[in-house]
Structures are given as structure tokens and as C-alpha cells.
Design a protein around this motif. Sequence first.
Motif, PDB file in Angstrom:
ATOM      1  N   GLU A   1      10.351  32.821 -63.770  1.00 34.68           N
ATOM      2  CA  GLU A   1      10.449  31.406 -63.413  1.00 34.68           C
ATOM      3  C   GLU A   1       9.544  31.007 -62.253  1.00 34.68           C
ATOM      4  OE1 GLU A   1      15.043  30.565 -64.895  1.00 34.68           O
ATOM      5  OE2 GLU A   1      14.624  30.702 -62.749  1.00 34.68           O
ATOM      6  N   ILE A   2       9.291  31.916 -61.305  1.00 42.42           N
ATOM      7  CA  ILE A   2       8.593  31.537 -60.079  1.00 42.42           C
ATOM      8  C   ILE A   2       7.095  31.354 -60.292  1.00 42.42           C
ATOM      9  CG2 ILE A   2       7.901  32.382 -57.793  1.00 42.42           C
ATOM     10  CD1 ILE A   2      10.710  33.375 -57.388  1.00 42.42           C
ATOM     11  N   ALA A   3       6.440  32.287 -60.994  1.00 44.60           N
ATOM     12  CA  ALA A   3       4.974  32.224 -61.128  1.00 44.60           C
ATOM     13  C   ALA A   3       4.488  30.915 -61.743  1.00 44.60           C
ATOM     14  CB  ALA A   3       4.461  33.420 -61.927  1.00 44.60           C
ATOM     15  N   PRO A   4       5.088  30.421 -62.838  1.00 45.96           N
ATOM     16  CA  PRO A   4       4.606  29.149 -63.402  1.00 45.96           C
ATOM     17  C   PRO A   4       4.739  27.976 -62.431  1.00 45.96           C
ATOM     18  CG  PRO A   4       5.974  30.308 -64.997  1.00 45.96           C
ATOM     19  CD  PRO A   4       6.137  31.019 -63.699  1.00 45.96           C
TER      20      PRO A   4
ATOM     21  N   VAL B   1      14.256  41.535 -58.617  1.00 42.77           N
ATOM     22  CA  VAL B   1      14.251  40.350 -57.760  1.00 42.77           C
ATOM     23  C   VAL B   1      13.005  40.355 -56.876  1.00 42.77           C
ATOM     24  CG1 VAL B   1      15.436  39.168 -55.873  1.00 42.77           C
ATOM     25  CG2 VAL B   1      16.757  40.113 -57.767  1.00 42.77           C
ATOM     26  N   ALA B   2      12.678  41.516 -56.293  1.00 41.31           N
ATOM     27  CA  ALA B   2      11.509  41.615 -55.424  1.00 41.31           C
ATOM     28  C   ALA B   2      10.230  41.277 -56.173  1.00 41.31           C
ATOM     29  CB  ALA B   2      11.419  43.022 -54.836  1.00 41.31           C
ATOM     30  N   ALA B   3      10.090  41.814 -57.381  1.00 42.44           N
ATOM     31  CA  ALA B   3       8.888  41.526 -58.168  1.00 42.44           C
ATOM     32  C   ALA B   3       8.799  40.049 -58.527  1.00 42.44           C
ATOM     33  CB  ALA B   3       8.882  42.378 -59.434  1.00 42.44           C
ATOM     34  N   GLU B   4       9.941  39.451 -58.835  1.00 41.80           N
ATOM     35  CA  GLU B   4       9.953  38.028 -59.178  1.00 41.80           C
ATOM     36  C   GLU B   4       9.579  37.181 -57.970  1.00 41.80           C
ATOM     37  OE1 GLU B   4      10.458  34.481 -61.354  1.00 41.80           O
ATOM     38  OE2 GLU B   4      10.157  36.557 -61.986  1.00 41.80           O
ATOM     39  N   LYS B   5      10.140  37.496 -56.801  1.00 42.02           N
ATOM     40  CA  LYS B   5       9.790  36.755 -55.585  1.00 42.02           C
ATOM     41  C   LYS B   5       8.302  36.911 -55.272  1.00 42.02           C
ATOM     42  CE  LYS B   5      13.945  35.261 -54.711  1.00 42.02           C
ATOM     43  NZ  LYS B   5      14.273  33.829 -54.908  1.00 42.02           N
ATOM     44  N   ALA B   6       7.772  38.117 -55.450  1.00 37.85           N
ATOM     45  CA  ALA B   6       6.363  38.374 -55.148  1.00 37.85           C
ATOM     46  C   ALA B   6       5.427  37.605 -56.058  1.00 37.85           C
ATOM     47  CB  ALA B   6       6.079  39.877 -55.255  1.00 37.85           C
TER      48      ALA B   6
ATOM     49  N   ARG C   1      -5.252  14.730 -57.799  1.00 45.41           N
ATOM     50  CA  ARG C   1      -5.823  13.512 -57.218  1.00 45.41           C
ATOM     51  C   ARG C   1      -5.808  13.549 -55.689  1.00 45.41           C
ATOM     52  NH1 ARG C   1      -1.230   8.831 -58.441  1.00 45.41           N
ATOM     53  NH2 ARG C   1       0.229   9.447 -56.797  1.00 45.41           N
ATOM     54  N   SER C   2      -5.182  14.598 -55.117  1.00 45.78           N
ATOM     55  CA  SER C   2      -5.108  14.715 -53.654  1.00 45.78           C
ATOM     56  C   SER C   2      -5.608  16.087 -53.213  1.00 45.78           C
ATOM     57  CB  SER C   2      -3.659  14.506 -53.189  1.00 45.78           C
ATOM     58  OG  SER C   2      -3.173  13.229 -53.552  1.00 45.78           O
ATOM     59  N   PRO C   3      -6.882  16.380 -53.432  1.00 45.65           N
ATOM     60  CA  PRO C   3      -7.407  17.710 -53.104  1.00 45.65           C
ATOM     61  C   PRO C   3      -7.413  18.014 -51.613  1.00 45.65           C
ATOM     62  CG  PRO C   3      -9.191  16.223 -53.696  1.00 45.65           C
ATOM     63  CD  PRO C   3      -7.919  15.498 -54.015  1.00 45.65           C
ATOM     64  N   HIS C   4      -7.261  16.960 -50.794  1.00 44.70           N
ATOM     65  CA  HIS C   4      -7.270  17.153 -49.346  1.00 44.70           C
ATOM     66  C   HIS C   4      -5.945  17.684 -48.818  1.00 44.70           C
ATOM     67  CE1 HIS C   4      -5.468  13.275 -50.196  1.00 44.70           C
ATOM     68  NE2 HIS C   4      -4.845  13.362 -49.042  1.00 44.70           N
ATOM     69  N   VAL C   5      -4.891  17.638 -49.611  1.00 42.98           N
ATOM     70  CA  VAL C   5      -3.559  18.012 -49.135  1.00 42.98           C
ATOM     71  C   VAL C   5      -3.450  19.531 -49.020  1.00 42.98           C
ATOM     72  CG1 VAL C   5      -1.087  17.983 -49.641  1.00 42.98           C
ATOM     73  CG2 VAL C   5      -2.475  15.960 -50.116  1.00 42.98           C
ATOM     74  N   ARG C   6      -3.028  20.021 -47.849  1.00 42.77           N
ATOM     75  CA  ARG C   6      -2.727  21.433 -47.661  1.00 42.77           C
ATOM     76  C   ARG C   6      -1.292  21.672 -48.116  1.00 42.77           C
ATOM     77  NH1 ARG C   6      -6.361  25.354 -46.696  1.00 42.77           N
ATOM     78  NH2 ARG C   6      -4.890  26.463 -45.338  1.00 42.77           N
ATOM     79  N   ARG C   7      -1.122  22.567 -49.089  1.00 44.63           N
ATOM     80  CA  ARG C   7       0.190  22.773 -49.695  1.00 44.63           C
ATOM     81  C   ARG C   7       0.737  24.158 -49.369  1.00 44.63           C
ATOM     82  NH1 ARG C   7      -3.217  20.703 -53.302  1.00 44.63           N
ATOM     83  NH2 ARG C   7      -3.531  22.762 -54.261  1.00 44.63           N
ATOM     84  N   GLY C   8       2.032  24.211 -49.076  1.00 37.78           N
ATOM     85  CA  GLY C   8       2.730  25.474 -48.850  1.00 37.78           C
ATOM     86  C   GLY C   8       3.847  25.638 -49.859  1.00 37.78           C
ATOM     87  N   ALA C   9       4.262  26.880 -50.111  1.00 39.56           N
ATOM     88  CA  ALA C   9       5.358  27.167 -51.023  1.00 39.56           C
ATOM     89  C   ALA C   9       6.247  28.243 -50.417  1.00 39.56           C
ATOM     90  CB  ALA C   9       4.832  27.609 -52.385  1.00 39.56           C
ATOM     91  N   VAL C  10       7.559  28.096 -50.623  1.00 34.83           N
ATOM     92  CA  VAL C  10       8.542  28.975 -50.004  1.00 34.83           C
ATOM     93  C   VAL C  10       9.481  29.522 -51.069  1.00 34.83           C
ATOM     94  CG1 VAL C  10      10.436  29.126 -48.326  1.00 34.83           C
ATOM     95  CG2 VAL C  10       8.485  27.607 -47.876  1.00 34.83           C
ATOM     96  N   THR C  11       9.687  30.845 -51.069  1.00 30.25           N
ATOM     97  CA  THR C  11      10.737  31.444 -51.872  1.00 30.25           C
ATOM     98  C   THR C  11      11.389  32.539 -51.049  1.00 30.25           C
ATOM     99  OG1 THR C  11      11.330  32.226 -54.086  1.00 30.25           O
ATOM    100  CG2 THR C  11       9.398  33.239 -53.053  1.00 30.25           C
ATOM    101  N   GLY C  12      12.395  33.208 -51.615  1.00 31.15           N
ATOM    102  CA  GLY C  12      13.114  34.262 -50.909  1.00 31.15           C
ATOM    103  C   GLY C  12      14.563  34.290 -51.341  1.00 31.15           C
ATOM    104  N   SER C  13      15.208  35.416 -51.136  1.00 32.06           N
ATOM    105  CA  SER C  13      16.605  35.556 -51.530  1.00 32.06           C
ATOM    106  C   SER C  13      17.539  34.771 -50.626  1.00 32.06           C
ATOM    107  CB  SER C  13      16.998  37.036 -51.521  1.00 32.06           C
ATOM    108  OG  SER C  13      16.257  37.767 -52.471  1.00 32.06           O
TER     109      SER C  13
END
Length: 470
Positions: free
Chosen positions: A173-176, A206-211, A103-115
Amino acid sequence: MPDQPTDFPPLWTSAEIEAATGGKLSGPSFEAVGVTYNSREIAPGDLFLALRGARDGHDFAAAAFSAGAAGAITEHPVEGGSAVVVSDTLRALEALGAASRERSPHVRRGAVTGSVGKTSVTQAIKAGLDLAGPAHASIRSYNNHIGVPLTLARMPRTTTRAVFEIGMNAPGEIAPLSKLVRPHAACVTTVGPVHIEAFADGEAGVAAEKASIFEGLAPDGVAVLNGDVGYAAVLDAAARTAGARRVTFGAEAGHDARLLDFQPGPEGARVRAELFGKPIDFALRQSGFHWGLNSLCVLLMLEALEVPVETGLAALADFEPLAGRGQTRVVAAAGGTFTLIDESYNANPLSMAAGFRSLGARPVAPGARRIVVLTDMLELGDQSRALHEGLATPINLADLDLVHTAGPEMKRLHDVLPPDRRGLWRETAAELAEEAAELVAPGDVVMVKGSNGSKASLVAKALAALGGAA
């Protein structure tokens, strides 16, 4: 039921919740201004999610309504108020999060992961987003299968930019979660031996999961990569597969954001870098060496979310260390003062080494000491002994004066330390905390670090309690 706030538009109406989840309203229609699954956090006008876990949330619905909940999402009708009844409340939360995104297509979204550094980098990005307009972000470490959809479901209609922290404890867990957020920009802060007991192939897993965070990128999304890590090629390959525009940060030549110099001081640090070939020089409130690269990751993420670099630099200049993640205070104790650096929220071999290096660079008065107090690092599997013993090397390189330890795994480090660096060892953090006054002397700089589960915070609190802030 208390009156609901009326000074801003509702976050959700019961009709919208029905449409998003496929549920059916039981009771009168309602409007909600917030969302929570914890009945103890209910504010008037909130939507209560009756999730099933160690405790069944349905058992707390009555308490939620008594506290002012406007309505609930449940798996059966409940007493005390209206509810949208669904077959599975967790799936309903995911659907609510997806509906919020759509409902908010205008929102610019970011996502952060890492060890290392997810929460601090997420909150530093949020600081930049706040300066650019109405922003939204994960709170605390809401980065799992509940925290991510909950953060989405809480996103106000007025939001223009948002950033989400995404974590993991096990493969897959990360991709979904990334696909739920569908970010326009995603970053991997670093890759290291964290949660490795859950991966048969250890750090490579771990690297593959983070990627896999790049699997959720929106079309034409941006992948922000730490180009200095040993698994940089894994990250780059995943970003290529996702069709992302790739930008890198690191200290080596050729990166889009290149760290040239990091100078820590008592009030923070000074950073010299190049951003897309242009020199930049800026101040940080953070003094840890890892914040040299963290700050560049933040700037690249903000650029991808259409925030000017000047705004990002202003946000970084004012961004203070988070609780348990580098907060520093001067404690007035008997005979004088000492400096306490609280890194007690979490620990792993990467963050330990960075912390030792930062502590070793801190100036101290003649006769004063640089002291570290450590509790066990967890979830390291069959590598735990080697990784704990291996901390002796960065401790010696940083030339720290004294090392106090607690926990059965830290006993391994205690035993391999040179005698002149070997401080107290106790079986538990609670026992070491009882001897807080013996751990430090006036003029010392002491850092407390360990995994959250090994209770390093008990030692940090005990040291802080030796006096007040000076």
C-alpha cells in the motif's frame, strides 16, 4: 446555488478537472475552491467526489449541491448541478492529485510513515512549514488510498511546502502512495509490531513495507531513518536502492541527529541533542519519552525541506499534543483534582511501553498514584496474547501503581499483573467508562490508552466528564 467565494483563486476549474481526469463536463462550467467526498462536509464552492464504497457517493450528490457544491466528479450525470463524468471516480481522484503535484513543481514535498507517531510527526513538521511560508498537510489521519490523493488534490496553488502522512493496513500500500506524492524527503518514524496480522513474516514484513516509502522519492531525495530500530538495515538498504541521501536519528553515536538527554516535566520536556555535530538544547510541549526521537525526526525532515533549524525549534516549542495523542488536562472532580493524559486514539506494544515510561517519570504528590487504563490492542494476529501479557514488563519497570483494563485481550494482561497493581477489568470499554469515578482519586495522574477500535476514548471522555478543566 450559493455564490462561490471570490477572495482567492479557485482550486480547480471544470476545464482543469476535465484535462486531469480525461472526463467530460455535463452542465455549465464551474470553479471549485475545495474538494471533499463527504456530502456532510460540503462548504459553498466545493468540488464533490462521488466515490463508491460502503455507500455510493452518487446517492448524495443532490445533497452536496444543496449544500453549495460548485460541481462534482461522477460516473454518470447527476441532478442538481454540473459534473465532470469519468469512468472511475477513485482513479479520477488519483489523477487530480497527480495533476496538482505536476502543476506546482516549486513545492517541496515531504512524506511520513512509521509504526508509531505518523500523525503527530506529520503535524509537527507542518507547524515548522507554516512558519517558513504557505504550507499544506494531511488533516487528521488522511493517510490511505483516498486520503493521500485527496490531500494532494486539496493543495492550494500558493503552497511552497507540503507534508503527507502515508499509512498502511496490508502489504503493497505504501509504495504507490509515495510514488503519487513523489516526496523530496521521506521518513520512517519507527518500526514495530503493528498491523502484523496482515504480514506472513510479521514485523520483518512491516519493516519492508515501511521502507517502501523511499521508492517514491524524487531524484536527489532525502531519506530520514530511525537508526536505532532493529530493522535499521532494512530501511537503509531501501534508501540506498532509491539513490537517496540518507540521514539518521537516534540515541546511539554516529547519527546525524543524536539524542543525548530527555527530561520530562509537568509542562513538557527539555531535550539535549546534537544536530550534524552541533549541540542543541530545546523545549517541547510534549512530555512523552518518544518525543525525544520524534523531535529529531521532525528537525531532519524540516532541514531536508529547506526550513532553518531555528524555525523548526520554534515550531516544536509551541507544538501541543494532538487530541487522543497525549493531550493532558487537570480535571476538577469531587474532593480535588486529578491529571488526565488522553492517549486513547491508538495503541500498539511500542507506544504502550513509551507511554508507561513517560507516566512513570511524572511526579505525583505523596499518597497519589500513577494509574493507567488500557483497552485492547488490535490487529496483532496470533501474537496478540503474548504481546498483551508482555505489557506487564514495561508496566513493572515504570513502577506504575494501578492498571485498569477492558477487553478480552487485556484480560490476559490483567491476569498476569501482580495483585497490588491489578485494578478493575471489564469486558468492554463502555462498561469500564460507567465506573469512571472508581478509577481515580484526587491527586492521581491517569493515562488512558488503547486501540481506536477498542473504544478507549469512551473511558477518557468519562473521566473528563467527572469535572471541568481546572
